[in-house]
Design a protein around this motif. Structure first.
Motif, PDB file in Angstrom:
ATOM      1  N   ARG A   1      55.036   7.002  44.983  1.00 51.71           N
ATOM      2  CA  ARG A   1      54.550   8.345  45.268  1.00 51.71           C
ATOM      3  C   ARG A   1      53.222   8.620  44.556  1.00 51.71           C
ATOM      4  NH1 ARG A   1      57.710   8.635  48.917  1.00 51.71           N
ATOM      5  NH2 ARG A   1      59.368  10.166  49.204  1.00 51.71           N
ATOM      6  N   GLY A   2      53.092   8.145  43.307  1.00 48.34           N
ATOM      7  CA  GLY A   2      51.969   8.585  42.507  1.00 48.34           C
ATOM      8  C   GLY A   2      52.070  10.077  42.271  1.00 48.34           C
ATOM      9  N   GLY A   3      50.915  10.710  42.049  1.00 48.20           N
ATOM     10  CA  GLY A   3      50.904  12.154  41.873  1.00 48.20           C
ATOM     11  C   GLY A   3      51.569  12.578  40.577  1.00 48.20           C
ATOM     12  N   PHE A   4      51.812  13.872  40.466  1.00 46.10           N
ATOM     13  CA  PHE A   4      52.398  14.421  39.247  1.00 46.10           C
ATOM     14  C   PHE A   4      53.246  15.633  39.584  1.00 46.10           C
ATOM     15  CE2 PHE A   4      48.146  16.240  39.840  1.00 46.10           C
ATOM     16  CZ  PHE A   4      48.413  17.602  39.836  1.00 46.10           C
ATOM     17  N   ILE A   5      54.203  15.905  38.710  1.00 43.17           N
ATOM     18  CA  ILE A   5      55.006  17.126  38.736  1.00 43.17           C
ATOM     19  C   ILE A   5      54.996  17.659  37.315  1.00 43.17           C
ATOM     20  CG2 ILE A   5      57.295  18.108  39.124  1.00 43.17           C
ATOM     21  CD1 ILE A   5      57.873  15.772  41.028  1.00 43.17           C
ATOM     22  N   LYS A   6      54.364  18.804  37.118  1.00 43.36           N
ATOM     23  CA  LYS A   6      54.259  19.306  35.749  1.00 43.36           C
ATOM     24  C   LYS A   6      54.218  20.833  35.723  1.00 43.36           C
ATOM     25  CE  LYS A   6      49.216  18.543  35.623  1.00 43.36           C
ATOM     26  NZ  LYS A   6      48.131  17.825  34.921  1.00 43.36           N
ATOM     27  N   ASN A   7      54.662  21.337  34.588  1.00 42.54           N
ATOM     28  CA  ASN A   7      54.715  22.776  34.345  1.00 42.54           C
ATOM     29  C   ASN A   7      55.571  23.481  35.405  1.00 42.54           C
ATOM     30  OD1 ASN A   7      54.168  25.085  32.863  1.00 42.54           O
ATOM     31  ND2 ASN A   7      52.322  25.560  34.040  1.00 42.54           N
ATOM     32  N   ILE A   8      56.827  23.088  35.457  1.00 41.80           N
ATOM     33  CA  ILE A   8      57.810  23.669  36.372  1.00 41.80           C
ATOM     34  C   ILE A   8      58.800  24.470  35.541  1.00 41.80           C
ATOM     35  CG2 ILE A   8      59.475  23.197  38.201  1.00 41.80           C
ATOM     36  CD1 ILE A   8      56.657  22.065  38.787  1.00 41.80           C
TER      37      ILE A   8
ATOM     38  N   PRO B   1      53.673   0.140  45.252  1.00 38.31           N
ATOM     39  CA  PRO B   1      54.858   0.367  44.416  1.00 38.31           C
ATOM     40  C   PRO B   1      54.518   0.636  42.953  1.00 38.31           C
ATOM     41  CG  PRO B   1      54.705  -1.942  45.069  1.00 38.31           C
ATOM     42  CD  PRO B   1      53.666  -1.210  45.849  1.00 38.31           C
ATOM     43  N   SER B   2      53.294   0.280  42.542  1.00 37.03           N
ATOM     44  CA  SER B   2      52.896   0.541  41.156  1.00 37.03           C
ATOM     45  C   SER B   2      52.296   1.933  40.978  1.00 37.03           C
ATOM     46  CB  SER B   2      51.895  -0.514  40.684  1.00 37.03           C
ATOM     47  OG  SER B   2      50.676  -0.418  41.410  1.00 37.03           O
ATOM     48  N   ALA B   3      52.212   2.701  42.056  1.00 38.20           N
ATOM     49  CA  ALA B   3      51.742   4.092  41.951  1.00 38.20           C
ATOM     50  C   ALA B   3      52.919   4.940  41.478  1.00 38.20           C
ATOM     51  CB  ALA B   3      51.205   4.574  43.291  1.00 38.20           C
ATOM     52  N   LEU B   4      53.034   5.102  40.177  1.00 38.19           N
ATOM     53  CA  LEU B   4      54.197   5.769  39.592  1.00 38.19           C
ATOM     54  C   LEU B   4      53.906   7.245  39.367  1.00 38.19           C
ATOM     55  CD1 LEU B   4      55.259   3.050  36.991  1.00 38.19           C
ATOM     56  CD2 LEU B   4      55.995   3.336  39.365  1.00 38.19           C
ATOM     57  N   PRO B   5      54.876   8.099  39.605  1.00 41.11           N
ATOM     58  CA  PRO B   5      54.673   9.531  39.403  1.00 41.11           C
ATOM     59  C   PRO B   5      54.726   9.901  37.928  1.00 41.11           C
ATOM     60  CG  PRO B   5      56.926   9.115  40.076  1.00 41.11           C
ATOM     61  CD  PRO B   5      56.227   7.781  40.120  1.00 41.11           C
ATOM     62  N   LEU B   6      54.009  10.968  37.583  1.00 44.42           N
ATOM     63  CA  LEU B   6      54.099  11.574  36.257  1.00 44.42           C
ATOM     64  C   LEU B   6      54.939  12.836  36.366  1.00 44.42           C
ATOM     65  CD1 LEU B   6      53.145  11.995  33.264  1.00 44.42           C
ATOM     66  CD2 LEU B   6      51.256  13.334  34.225  1.00 44.42           C
ATOM     67  N   VAL B   7      56.030  12.900  35.614  1.00 40.95           N
ATOM     68  CA  VAL B   7      56.868  14.100  35.569  1.00 40.95           C
ATOM     69  C   VAL B   7      56.914  14.557  34.120  1.00 40.95           C
ATOM     70  CG1 VAL B   7      59.140  15.080  36.010  1.00 40.95           C
ATOM     71  CG2 VAL B   7      58.210  13.347  37.559  1.00 40.95           C
TER      72      VAL B   7
ATOM     73  N   ALA C   1      45.444   9.833  48.552  1.00 45.38           N
ATOM     74  CA  ALA C   1      44.063   9.850  49.033  1.00 45.38           C
ATOM     75  C   ALA C   1      43.586  11.267  49.335  1.00 45.38           C
ATOM     76  CB  ALA C   1      43.933   8.973  50.278  1.00 45.38           C
ATOM     77  N   TYR C   2      44.463  12.090  49.907  1.00 41.62           N
ATOM     78  CA  TYR C   2      44.059  13.462  50.237  1.00 41.62           C
ATOM     79  C   TYR C   2      43.869  14.290  48.973  1.00 41.62           C
ATOM     80  CZ  TYR C   2      43.542  17.508  53.274  1.00 41.62           C
ATOM     81  OH  TYR C   2      43.034  18.601  53.945  1.00 41.62           O
ATOM     82  N   GLY C   3      44.777  14.120  48.019  1.00 47.19           N
ATOM     83  CA  GLY C   3      44.599  14.643  46.672  1.00 47.19           C
ATOM     84  C   GLY C   3      44.543  16.154  46.530  1.00 47.19           C
ATOM     85  N   LEU C   4      45.352  16.877  47.290  1.00 49.89           N
ATOM     86  CA  LEU C   4      45.361  18.338  47.175  1.00 49.89           C
ATOM     87  C   LEU C   4      46.706  18.785  46.631  1.00 49.89           C
ATOM     88  CD1 LEU C   4      43.854  20.977  47.625  1.00 49.89           C
ATOM     89  CD2 LEU C   4      44.783  21.042  49.947  1.00 49.89           C
ATOM     90  N   PRO C   5      46.752  19.256  45.391  1.00 46.17           N
ATOM     91  CA  PRO C   5      48.040  19.644  44.805  1.00 46.17           C
ATOM     92  C   PRO C   5      48.581  20.945  45.398  1.00 46.17           C
ATOM     93  CG  PRO C   5      46.340  19.275  43.118  1.00 46.17           C
ATOM     94  CD  PRO C   5      45.648  19.356  44.441  1.00 46.17           C
ATOM     95  N   SER C   6      49.864  21.163  45.195  1.00 46.67           N
ATOM     96  CA  SER C   6      50.458  22.487  45.325  1.00 46.67           C
ATOM     97  C   SER C   6      50.468  23.115  43.931  1.00 46.67           C
ATOM     98  CB  SER C   6      51.883  22.412  45.864  1.00 46.67           C
ATOM     99  OG  SER C   6      51.895  22.327  47.270  1.00 46.67           O
ATOM    100  N   SER C   7      49.988  24.349  43.834  1.00 48.42           N
ATOM    101  CA  SER C   7      49.885  24.966  42.511  1.00 48.42           C
ATOM    102  C   SER C   7      50.074  26.462  42.610  1.00 48.42           C
ATOM    103  CB  SER C   7      48.512  24.654  41.886  1.00 48.42           C
ATOM    104  OG  SER C   7      47.467  25.203  42.667  1.00 48.42           O
ATOM    105  N   ASN C   8      50.546  27.027  41.510  1.00 49.71           N
ATOM    106  CA  ASN C   8      50.757  28.474  41.400  1.00 49.71           C
ATOM    107  C   ASN C   8      51.695  28.967  42.501  1.00 49.71           C
ATOM    108  OD1 ASN C   8      48.861  28.113  39.416  1.00 49.71           O
ATOM    109  ND2 ASN C   8      47.206  29.192  40.477  1.00 49.71           N
TER     110      ASN C   8
ATOM    111  N   SER D   1      60.546  15.566  48.127  1.00 44.44           N
ATOM    112  CA  SER D   1      60.137  14.408  47.352  1.00 44.44           C
ATOM    113  C   SER D   1      58.685  13.996  47.577  1.00 44.44           C
ATOM    114  CB  SER D   1      61.044  13.217  47.683  1.00 44.44           C
ATOM    115  OG  SER D   1      60.810  12.740  48.998  1.00 44.44           O
ATOM    116  N   GLU D   2      58.021  14.589  48.590  1.00 43.78           N
ATOM    117  CA  GLU D   2      56.633  14.242  48.869  1.00 43.78           C
ATOM    118  C   GLU D   2      55.725  15.026  47.925  1.00 43.78           C
ATOM    119  OE1 GLU D   2      58.873  14.636  52.837  1.00 43.78           O
ATOM    120  OE2 GLU D   2      58.782  15.641  50.898  1.00 43.78           O
ATOM    121  N   THR D   3      55.313  14.378  46.836  1.00 43.23           N
ATOM    122  CA  THR D   3      54.527  15.051  45.797  1.00 43.23           C
ATOM    123  C   THR D   3      53.307  14.227  45.395  1.00 43.23           C
ATOM    124  OG1 THR D   3      55.958  14.047  44.113  1.00 43.23           O
ATOM    125  CG2 THR D   3      56.520  16.280  44.844  1.00 43.23           C
ATOM    126  N   SER D   4      52.778  13.445  46.311  1.00 41.74           N
ATOM    127  CA  SER D   4      51.727  12.484  45.953  1.00 41.74           C
ATOM    128  C   SER D   4      50.403  13.142  45.623  1.00 41.74           C
ATOM    129  CB  SER D   4      51.553  11.478  47.086  1.00 41.74           C
ATOM    130  OG  SER D   4      52.759  10.773  47.315  1.00 41.74           O
ATOM    131  N   GLY D   5      50.177  14.367  46.096  1.00 45.39           N
ATOM    132  CA  GLY D   5      48.971  15.097  45.717  1.00 45.39           C
ATOM    133  C   GLY D   5      49.127  15.887  44.438  1.00 45.39           C
TER     134      GLY D   5
END
Length: 442
Positions: free
Chosen positions: A319-326, A356-362, A262-269, A288-292
């Motif tokens: 968790r939802g959210g995404f982890i990309k470009n690492i 539980p259906s909020a699946l993360p994208l890695v 809901a807060y939706g603020l990623p960590s980036s750069n 493991s908390e990566t929902s934003g």
């Protein structure tokens, strides 16, 4: 006598890897300058005898900086000595300068420790429902803050908090040592952080953060004493530091389950480079908390000793959210249970309201130029069943050790990617035919 000290002012432009794979340089992240105003904690009655409570002195000094604004800001000098104090807030345009031999020590009297609201991206305290204890040094909505000196010490005296956590006698989440919330243009350098009650350095919802030339220490059995946790923050540089704690050395985060979504603020750069240390948990972690969401992270030239896991990227269903470009490169690991772990079943949930259906994208994780010795298991990559991890790229990796009997060197599921010159050879899910973003490797 009014003292004048040279200080460091900073604007942070972080190294990161762009979505096209291009490495962007952060140059001139630190420029020199002077604070136009200099005061000493002694001017406000500060006594460094290790017994006198200096809360009033610190709060009055910072009130003076805040109310009597000077062009260029103010430096607050802490002379040699041990200054016992309760928690206090920082303010904008200030430098907290610890002389050699100066120690700012947290009181162990938790009865007067302020309680604050939980972070909205967590919905509750990280350990317990409800609020949380304020960090020892706390900044909210501030800018242009420097914590530096001549390797003086900020000591959280965490023993009391660790014991209460073990005894399950706490009603609220333990305090961090230093936290910046909704802040920008922060530099932390040339300071020793010791015995934090909980996480050590926690920038959250913040930007333009530099942490460099710091030492962070806590016993290996101290619970949840993460070193540096950038959280829903952008343009963060962490470099040239030593961390030895009871939990992850550096962990990039962005909120917890439905609250982080809901807060939706990623960590980036985020850049992490020339960091070394030891821990029973992970050296470089995402989650493991990566929902934003977490994106554009570069970690390089990392030296790790006596680790639980060298490199750990972790999330979970719900968790939802995404982890990309690492990108993680040039890592040396000596003595570890696992060299590399990328896992989709790690971490608990704040409550039963998560989806539980909020699946993360890695997607798009590159690990290269890793050398490990005395590593019990080379790697484990376990994606999420209905959201497999894709474009996992491994290059030039040698992880040698004493493999436990009946334990395969690699274990993989729900993952696709590419491997090149990896020893021991990884699982079949990582093919030797270039595909996806892995083809961009050079």
């Amino acid at each position: 006598m009014r003292l004048r000290f040279f200080t460091l002012l900073c604007l942070c432009c972080c190294w990161f890897v762009s979505s096209e794979g291009e490495t962007v340089s952060c140059s001139n992240i630190v420029s020199s300058g002077f604070r136009s105003d200099n005061i000493s904690i002694a001017d406000f009655g500060g006594v460094g005898d290790g017994r006198t409570l200096n809360t009033k002195a610190f709060r009055e000094a910072i009130y003076r900086i805040q109310r009597l604004t000077r062009v260029g800001g103010t430096l607050l000098y802490v002379p040699p000595g041990v200054y016992l104090t309760e928690p206090f807030n920082l303010t904008s345009h200030m430098t907290l300068y610890l002389a050699a031999g100066a120690v700012i020590m947290a009181t162990q009297d938790s009865s007067n420790w302020p309680l604050i609201a939980p972070l909205p991206s967590y919905g509750r305290g990280r350990e317990l429902p409800g609020g949380r204890y304020m960090s020892f040094m706390h900044g909210v909505g501030v800018q242009d803050v420097v914590i530096t000196g001549e390797n003086g010490t900020i000591d959280g005296q965490g023993d009391l908090w660790w014991n209460k956590w073990r005894q399950r006698s706490l009603q609220f989440t333990r305090p961090n040592l230093v936290e910046f919330v909704n802040c920008r243009d922060i530099i932390i350098s040339n300071v020793i952080f010791k015995n934090s009650p909980f996480w050590n350095i926690h920038p959250v919802y913040s930007s333009n953060i530099v942490v460099r030339f710091v030492t962070i220490l806590a016993p290996r059995d101290s619970p949840n004493t993460d070193g540096i946790d950038p959280d829903s923050s952008s343009n963060v540089c962490i470099e040239d530091s030593y961390i030895s704690t009871g939990d992850d050395l550096v962990a990039v985060k962005s909120g917890w389950d439905e609250y982080g979504i809901a807060y939706g603020l990623p960590s980036s750069n985020i850049t992490i480079r020339r960091v070394s240390g030891s821990s029973p948990f992970a050296g470089i972690a995402v989650g493991s908390e990566t929902s934003g969401g977490v994106e554009n992270v570069l970690a390089e030239h990392i030296n790790l000793y006596k680790m639980g896991i060298g490199i750990h990227i972790k999330t979970n269903s719900g968790r939802g959210g995404f982890i990309k470009n690492i990108t993680v490169s040039h890592v040396y690991i000596e003595e570890a249970r696992k060299g590399i772990r990328i896992s989709g079943d790690v971490g608990d949930h704040p409550d039963d309201k998560f989806d539980p259906s909020a699946l993360p994208l890695v997607k798009g994780v590159t690990i290269k130029n890793v050398w490990g010795v005395k590593v019990l298991q080379a790697g484990l990559i376990q994606g999420v069943k209905n959201s497999p991890f894709t474009d996992i790229c491994l290059y030039d990796i040698n992880l040698r050790g004493v493999t436990e009997p009946r334990t395969p060197p690699w274990k993989c599921s729900d993952v696709s990617g590419f491997a090149h010159q990896v020893s021991p050879w990884p699982c079949s899910e990582l093919s030797s035919n270039q595909q996806g973003s892995c083809a961009n490797y050079s």
